[in-house]
Design a protein around this motif. Structure first.
Motif, PDB file in Angstrom:
ATOM      1  N   SER A 205       3.144  17.241   0.014  1.00 22.74           N
ATOM      2  CA  SER A 205       2.335  16.768  -0.942  1.00 22.74           C
ATOM      3  C   SER A 205       2.864  16.971  -2.466  1.00 22.74           C
ATOM      4  CB  SER A 205       0.960  17.932  -0.876  1.00 22.74           C
ATOM      5  OG  SER A 205       1.545  19.367  -1.066  1.00 22.74           O
ATOM      6  N   ALA A 206       4.372  17.659  -2.227  1.00 26.62           N
ATOM      7  CA  ALA A 206       4.911  17.835  -3.508  1.00 26.62           C
ATOM      8  C   ALA A 206       6.116  16.662  -3.893  1.00 26.62           C
ATOM      9  CB  ALA A 206       5.270  18.948  -3.938  1.00 26.62           C
ATOM     10  N   ALA A 207       5.747  15.852  -2.740  1.00 25.33           N
ATOM     11  CA  ALA A 207       7.113  14.614  -2.608  1.00 25.33           C
ATOM     12  C   ALA A 207       7.055  14.090  -3.985  1.00 25.33           C
ATOM     13  CB  ALA A 207       6.868  13.875  -1.802  1.00 25.33           C
ATOM     14  N   ALA A 208       8.383  14.097  -4.688  1.00 31.20           N
ATOM     15  CA  ALA A 208       8.418  13.059  -5.967  1.00 31.20           C
ATOM     16  C   ALA A 208       8.711  11.735  -5.700  1.00 31.20           C
ATOM     17  CB  ALA A 208       9.719  13.620  -6.620  1.00 31.20           C
ATOM     18  N   GLU A 209       9.121  11.447  -4.559  1.00 27.25           N
ATOM     19  CA  GLU A 209       9.156   9.811  -4.275  1.00 27.25           C
ATOM     20  C   GLU A 209       9.199   9.645  -2.786  1.00 27.25           C
ATOM     21  OE1 GLU A 209      12.638   6.349  -4.820  1.00 27.25           O
ATOM     22  OE2 GLU A 209      13.196   8.653  -5.149  1.00 27.25           O
ATOM     23  N   THR A 210       8.421   8.676  -2.532  1.00 23.94           N
ATOM     24  CA  THR A 210       8.472   8.304  -0.940  1.00 23.94           C
ATOM     25  C   THR A 210       9.388   6.776  -0.968  1.00 23.94           C
ATOM     26  OG1 THR A 210       6.422   9.210  -0.661  1.00 23.94           O
ATOM     27  CG2 THR A 210       6.774   7.480   1.016  1.00 23.94           C
ATOM     28  N   VAL A 211      10.392   6.896   0.027  1.00 26.39           N
ATOM     29  CA  VAL A 211      10.988   5.875   0.407  1.00 26.39           C
ATOM     30  C   VAL A 211      10.801   5.479   1.693  1.00 26.39           C
ATOM     31  CG1 VAL A 211      13.321   5.167   0.620  1.00 26.39           C
ATOM     32  CG2 VAL A 211      12.908   6.750  -1.237  1.00 26.39           C
TER      33      VAL A 211
ATOM     34  N   LEU B  16      11.455   4.528   8.755  1.00 25.79           N
ATOM     35  CA  LEU B  16      11.504   5.749   8.586  1.00 25.79           C
ATOM     36  C   LEU B  16      10.725   5.954   7.107  1.00 25.79           C
ATOM     37  CD1 LEU B  16      14.935   7.634   9.146  1.00 25.79           C
ATOM     38  CD2 LEU B  16      12.958   7.139  10.732  1.00 25.79           C
ATOM     39  N   GLU B  17       9.935   6.712   6.951  1.00 26.31           N
ATOM     40  CA  GLU B  17       9.099   7.134   5.716  1.00 26.31           C
ATOM     41  C   GLU B  17       9.838   8.522   5.192  1.00 26.31           C
ATOM     42  OE1 GLU B  17       5.069   8.322   3.748  1.00 26.31           O
ATOM     43  OE2 GLU B  17       4.906   7.611   5.684  1.00 26.31           O
ATOM     44  N   LEU B  18      10.748   8.494   4.123  1.00 24.22           N
ATOM     45  CA  LEU B  18      11.289   9.799   3.737  1.00 24.22           C
ATOM     46  C   LEU B  18      10.629  10.269   2.516  1.00 24.22           C
ATOM     47  CD1 LEU B  18      13.935   7.219   4.336  1.00 24.22           C
ATOM     48  CD2 LEU B  18      14.450   9.647   4.975  1.00 24.22           C
ATOM     49  N   SER B  19       9.999  11.559   2.533  1.00 23.38           N
ATOM     50  CA  SER B  19       9.466  12.232   1.344  1.00 23.38           C
ATOM     51  C   SER B  19      10.798  13.044   0.671  1.00 23.38           C
ATOM     52  CB  SER B  19       8.372  13.149   1.753  1.00 23.38           C
ATOM     53  OG  SER B  19       7.310  12.498   2.249  1.00 23.38           O
ATOM     54  N   LEU B  20      10.726  12.780  -0.796  1.00 28.53           N
ATOM     55  CA  LEU B  20      11.973  13.230  -1.284  1.00 28.53           C
ATOM     56  C   LEU B  20      11.403  14.202  -2.441  1.00 28.53           C
ATOM     57  CD1 LEU B  20      14.210   9.993  -1.881  1.00 28.53           C
ATOM     58  CD2 LEU B  20      14.173  11.539  -0.086  1.00 28.53           C
ATOM     59  N   ASP B  21      12.132  15.030  -2.789  1.00 26.96           N
ATOM     60  CA  ASP B  21      11.710  16.144  -3.772  1.00 26.96           C
ATOM     61  C   ASP B  21      12.374  15.733  -5.034  1.00 26.96           C
ATOM     62  OD1 ASP B  21      14.518  16.864  -3.880  1.00 26.96           O
ATOM     63  OD2 ASP B  21      14.132  18.908  -2.799  1.00 26.96           O
ATOM     64  N   ASP B  22      12.212  16.491  -6.221  1.00 25.10           N
ATOM     65  CA  ASP B  22      12.569  16.042  -7.470  1.00 25.10           C
ATOM     66  C   ASP B  22      14.205  15.892  -7.507  1.00 25.10           C
ATOM     67  OD1 ASP B  22      10.246  15.727  -8.600  1.00 25.10           O
ATOM     68  OD2 ASP B  22      10.268  18.225  -9.002  1.00 25.10           O
TER      69      ASP B  22
ATOM     70  N   VAL C 174       0.923  -1.338  -0.012  1.00 25.19           N
ATOM     71  CA  VAL C 174      -0.048  -0.023  -0.067  1.00 25.19           C
ATOM     72  C   VAL C 174       0.908   1.404   0.114  1.00 25.19           C
ATOM     73  CG1 VAL C 174      -1.846  -1.054   1.247  1.00 25.19           C
ATOM     74  CG2 VAL C 174      -0.110   0.000   2.609  1.00 25.19           C
ATOM     75  N   VAL C 175       0.412   2.381  -0.552  1.00 23.27           N
ATOM     76  CA  VAL C 175       1.145   3.433  -0.700  1.00 23.27           C
ATOM     77  C   VAL C 175       0.393   4.273   0.639  1.00 23.27           C
ATOM     78  CG1 VAL C 175       1.530   5.576  -2.072  1.00 23.27           C
ATOM     79  CG2 VAL C 175       1.342   3.182  -3.400  1.00 23.27           C
ATOM     80  N   LEU C 176       1.210   4.664   1.458  1.00 21.56           N
ATOM     81  CA  LEU C 176       0.977   5.295   2.658  1.00 21.56           C
ATOM     82  C   LEU C 176       1.344   7.009   2.532  1.00 21.56           C
ATOM     83  CD1 LEU C 176       2.283   2.946   5.338  1.00 21.56           C
ATOM     84  CD2 LEU C 176      -0.050   2.915   4.337  1.00 21.56           C
ATOM     85  N   ALA C 177       1.776   7.365   1.343  1.00 15.80           N
ATOM     86  CA  ALA C 177       2.006   8.732   1.413  1.00 15.80           C
ATOM     87  C   ALA C 177       0.841   9.682   1.607  1.00 15.80           C
ATOM     88  CB  ALA C 177       2.613   9.091  -0.136  1.00 15.80           C
ATOM     89  N   LEU C 178      -0.103   9.430   0.808  1.00  9.72           N
ATOM     90  CA  LEU C 178      -1.362  10.338   1.002  1.00  9.72           C
ATOM     91  C   LEU C 178      -1.621  10.407   2.373  1.00  9.72           C
ATOM     92  CD1 LEU C 178      -3.597  12.123  -0.129  1.00  9.72           C
ATOM     93  CD2 LEU C 178      -4.965  10.055  -0.753  1.00  9.72           C
ATOM     94  N   PHE C 179      -1.868   9.156   3.155  1.00 10.78           N
ATOM     95  CA  PHE C 179      -2.159   9.207   4.520  1.00 10.78           C
ATOM     96  C   PHE C 179      -1.229  10.117   5.468  1.00 10.78           C
ATOM     97  CE2 PHE C 179      -1.552   7.316   8.518  1.00 10.78           C
ATOM     98  CZ  PHE C 179      -2.551   7.401   9.069  1.00 10.78           C
ATOM     99  N   MET C 180      -0.116   9.801   5.130  1.00 10.25           N
ATOM    100  CA  MET C 180       1.064  10.462   6.052  1.00 10.25           C
ATOM    101  C   MET C 180       1.043  12.199   5.516  1.00 10.25           C
ATOM    102  SD  MET C 180       1.838   8.183   7.694  1.00 10.25           S
ATOM    103  CE  MET C 180       2.721   9.434   8.650  1.00 10.25           C
ATOM    104  N   SER C 181       0.868  12.398   4.396  1.00 14.12           N
ATOM    105  CA  SER C 181       0.746  13.735   4.281  1.00 14.12           C
ATOM    106  C   SER C 181      -0.334  14.232   4.671  1.00 14.12           C
ATOM    107  CB  SER C 181       0.749  13.989   2.635  1.00 14.12           C
ATOM    108  OG  SER C 181      -0.564  13.684   2.223  1.00 14.12           O
ATOM    109  N   MET C 182      -1.455  13.712   4.866  1.00 14.68           N
ATOM    110  CA  MET C 182      -2.649  14.537   5.749  1.00 14.68           C
ATOM    111  C   MET C 182      -2.358  14.539   6.952  1.00 14.68           C
ATOM    112  SD  MET C 182      -5.757  12.223   3.704  1.00 14.68           S
ATOM    113  CE  MET C 182      -7.023  13.059   4.881  1.00 14.68           C
ATOM    114  N   ALA C 183      -1.638  13.141   7.574  1.00 16.12           N
ATOM    115  CA  ALA C 183      -1.240  13.441   9.006  1.00 16.12           C
ATOM    116  C   ALA C 183      -0.326  14.628   9.308  1.00 16.12           C
ATOM    117  CB  ALA C 183      -0.642  12.086   9.603  1.00 16.12           C
ATOM    118  N   LEU C 184       0.665  14.649   8.546  1.00 18.01           N
ATOM    119  CA  LEU C 184       1.845  15.831   8.462  1.00 18.01           C
ATOM    120  C   LEU C 184       1.160  17.198   8.460  1.00 18.01           C
ATOM    121  CD1 LEU C 184       4.599  14.373   6.512  1.00 18.01           C
ATOM    122  CD2 LEU C 184       4.553  14.997   8.964  1.00 18.01           C
ATOM    123  N   ALA C 185       0.191  17.286   7.660  1.00 14.79           N
ATOM    124  CA  ALA C 185      -0.596  18.483   7.449  1.00 14.79           C
ATOM    125  C   ALA C 185      -1.289  18.809   8.887  1.00 14.79           C
ATOM    126  CB  ALA C 185      -1.618  18.522   6.330  1.00 14.79           C
TER     127      ALA C 185
END
Length: 625
Positions: free
Chosen positions: A37-43, A199-205, A5-16
């Motif tokens: 929300s603009a993360a190019a990649e989630t690791v 860790l869930e790491l959000s990376l930019d471009d 599952v991709v948790l990026a959306l959930f975590m972005s809401m939690a971070l917001a």
């Protein structure tokens, strides 16, 4: 059973939400929502090193069970280092205790309102002792009633054998233990990150880290115990030394009678008494050694001989080895515990225990004589007698690699042996006896058995293939099936073992899915997968394999099997899998039927004695005399 599952959306809401609650006062928080929300990649990565603002992680994937159970991190082969100096860091906590089965991985069992989570037997099922805040863990009734873990009507306690409490996953009232409690986040910093964290790491471009969520601390996702809490100690040895004929005692809450912290110590003829003192957090007791009689920690090397250790408090584990680099060598000693969640020798967090010639007796619920919990480790036992009297208290509960030679292992009110997840028990010339209750065990509603191999989904044990081997000695079941395998893959190797099932209605082996009421996977897709090898082995009894499970059975070197093998429908209507039951009979080996059988296929280089019965194969072929 599991899906990525991709948790990026959930975590972005939690971070917001977190950013909104903290305002702009936190460094970098004003950009966290947009950056996430603009993360190019989630690791996702497991931390292997922290150096200033840089972390090194083993990159992997995060998965969650379809039933909403705890997320599971699977490591890959790549290692990367990231600079977190410009990242917004938060940490995630769960609203309840560890979801799922055994005990919060953690606890071998029995947790109180703070929940420790184990689930099964010792672990199985709820918490290992499965007690709630209404019990003080001091010497439970000889036959605790109620739940197997000795909990009151508000808790089902362990879930399987030694593990759990509260809910099978050892959660408190905020979670029913079946699914993961709701996640919450709070502000954090690099100082909050340690080796083993996920860790869930959000990376930019450009590949820069913009946001970090600590989704699991210490590798135990879903646990309430977010940091190592070992409580206090009445006596501490932190310098290299040799001590003889000294007594150590404790009556304090959350207090060890003796703690050896990071030192090389020899203890000869000592006495340790933990006669009182309650545990405020059973997870901390089960995972980290809070309230234990003797705790070795922080890389200590402890040699103990001719010792007497007595405890009568909840979480009063006798001798506890915690953490990577910690080693306990104990011999010719006696350990007696009477409280719930109080194992004889306990190993967690990657510790090592070497035991020789011990006499260990436990009387509490969720109190395995040889016990491990979250983080596992290595346990080697040679000789001695290990006896448990409580419910959900196997002689051995394994979330580690445990080897036992020439010992007597007896569980008077519990299954004898439990393995959870990618862990093992290897026995040589041991005499093993179990007597699981039909009603008091927290997992008795699912199956009554003598050897249980399963995955609780609690986070206490890595998912993977379990391993059980036994050479020589005897294995006796006074009640239920001899083997029960669910929600995991395993290998079972038997050679020259005297197997005696005293329950005429019990199967030799049941391999099946479960109804997921204890959090063990998803009903309809949580079967067992068993590779059984019999080497110079005599087996007798019936084997049942449900339609979502598999058995690959090989008889070799003169082995004989008397009994039936049958494929039965999965009770929850799961989709049938191929190769449910594959049987290989080697030269000089014999299968003697005691009834009609249904299997996928048979490869026969030995002898089948049909006795007037038939074997029906998956393609419709009927084998008979």
């Amino acid at each position: 059973m599991k899906k990525k599952v991709v948790l990026a959306l959930f975590m972005s809401m939690a971070l917001a939400f977190s950013a909104a609650g903290c305002g702009a006062s936190s460094s970098g928080s004003s950009t966290s929502a947009s950056a996430e929300s603009a993360a190019a990649e989630t690791v996702y990565g497991k931390v292997t090193a922290v150096d200033g603002s840089s972390v090194t992680v083993t990159v992997g994937t995060m998965e969650t069970s379809e039933s909403g159970g705890p997320s599971t991190f699977t490591a890959g082969s790549d290692t990367k280092t990231y600079d977190l100096s410009d990242a917004t860091i938060t940490k995630e906590s769960m609203g309840g205790g560890a979801p799922g089965g055994q005990a919060p991985s953690g606890s071998d069992g029995g947790t109180d309102s703070s929940s420790d989570g184990q689930t099964p037997p010792e672990k199985p099922s709820g918490t290992e002792s499965g007690t709630d805040s209404s019990t003080d863990g001091q010497t439970p009734p000889e036959k605790p009633s109620g739940t197997e873990s000795g909990t009151d009507s508000s808790s089902d306690g362990q879930t399987p054998p030694e593990k759990p409490s509260g809910t099978e996953s050892g959660t408190d009232g905020s979670s029913d233990g079946q699914g993961a409690p709701s996640a919450q986040t709070e502000s954090a910093s690099v100082d909050d990150i340690s080796e083993g964290d996920i860790l869930e790491l959000s990376l930019d471009d450009s590949g820069n880290v913009t946001a970090v969520v600590i989704t699991s601390q210490g590798g135990g996702f879903g646990s309430d115990a977010q940091s190592v809490d070992q409580g206090t100690a009445a006596n501490t040895i932190s310098e290299d030394s040799k001590v003889s004929d000294t007594s150590y005692s404790s009556t304090g809450d959350d207090e060890n009678a003796l703690r050896v912290d990071g030192a090389t110590v020899t203890l000869d003829g000592i006495t340790v008494d933990k006669t009182a003192g309650s545990s405020s957090n059973t997870e901390a007791g089960d995972f980290y050694g809070m309230n234990a009689g003797l705790l070795a920690t922080d890389g200590a090397a402890v040699t103990i001989k001719n010792a007497t250790v007595n405890t009568s408090a909840q979480n009063g584990n006798g001798v506890f080895s915690y953490g990577d680099g910690t080693t306990v060598n104990i011999s010719d000693s006696t350990i007696t515990t009477t409280g719930d969640n109080s194992g004889g020798i306990q190993t967690t967090g990657g510790g090592t225990t070497n035991a020789e010639n011990l006499t260990v007796t436990t009387s509490g619920n969720s109190s395995a004589a040889i016990r491990s919990d979250r983080g596992g480790g290595t346990v080697t036992v040679n000789g001695g007698t290990y006896t448990t009297n409580g419910y959900n208290s196997p002689a051995v509960y394994s979330t580690a690699d445990i080897t036992v030679d020439d010992a007597t292992l007896t569980a008077n009110n519990s299954e004898a042996l439990v393995i959870e997840g990618e862990n093992s028990i290897a026995l040589t010339d041991c005499n093993v006896t179990g007597n699981m209750s039909d009603t008091e065990g927290t997992s008795s509603d699912t199956n009554v058995h003598n050897v249980m191999i399963y995955q609780s989904q609690s986070g206490d044990a890595e998912e993977g293939t379990s391993s059980f081997s036994m050479t020589g000695g005897s294995l006796t079941a006074e009640n239920g099936d001899m083997f029960y395998i669910t929600n995991t893959a395993c290998t079972i190797e038997l050679s020259g073992v005297t197997i005696n099932n005293q329950d005429s209605d019990g199967n030799l082996m049941t391999i099946a899915g479960n109804d997921a009421s204890h959090g063990w996977g998803t009903a309809g897709s949580n079967g067992g997968n068993v590779t059984l090898t019999c080497d110079d082995q005599t087996l007798e009894g019936n084997i049942s394999v449900d339609s979502i499970s598999t058995l690959d059975m090989t008889l070799k070197n003169g082995s004989s099997f008397t009994g039936t093998i049958n494929i039965v429908d999965n009770a929850d209507g799961g989709t049938a899998v191929d190769n449910n039951a594959v049987v290989t009979i080697g030269e000089g080996c014999t299968w003697t039927l005691t009834g009609n059988c249904t299997v996928t296929s048979v490869s026969n280089s030995g002898t089948i004695n049909y006795n007037g019965y038939t074997i029906t194969l998956a393609d419709g072929t009927v084998l008979s005399e």
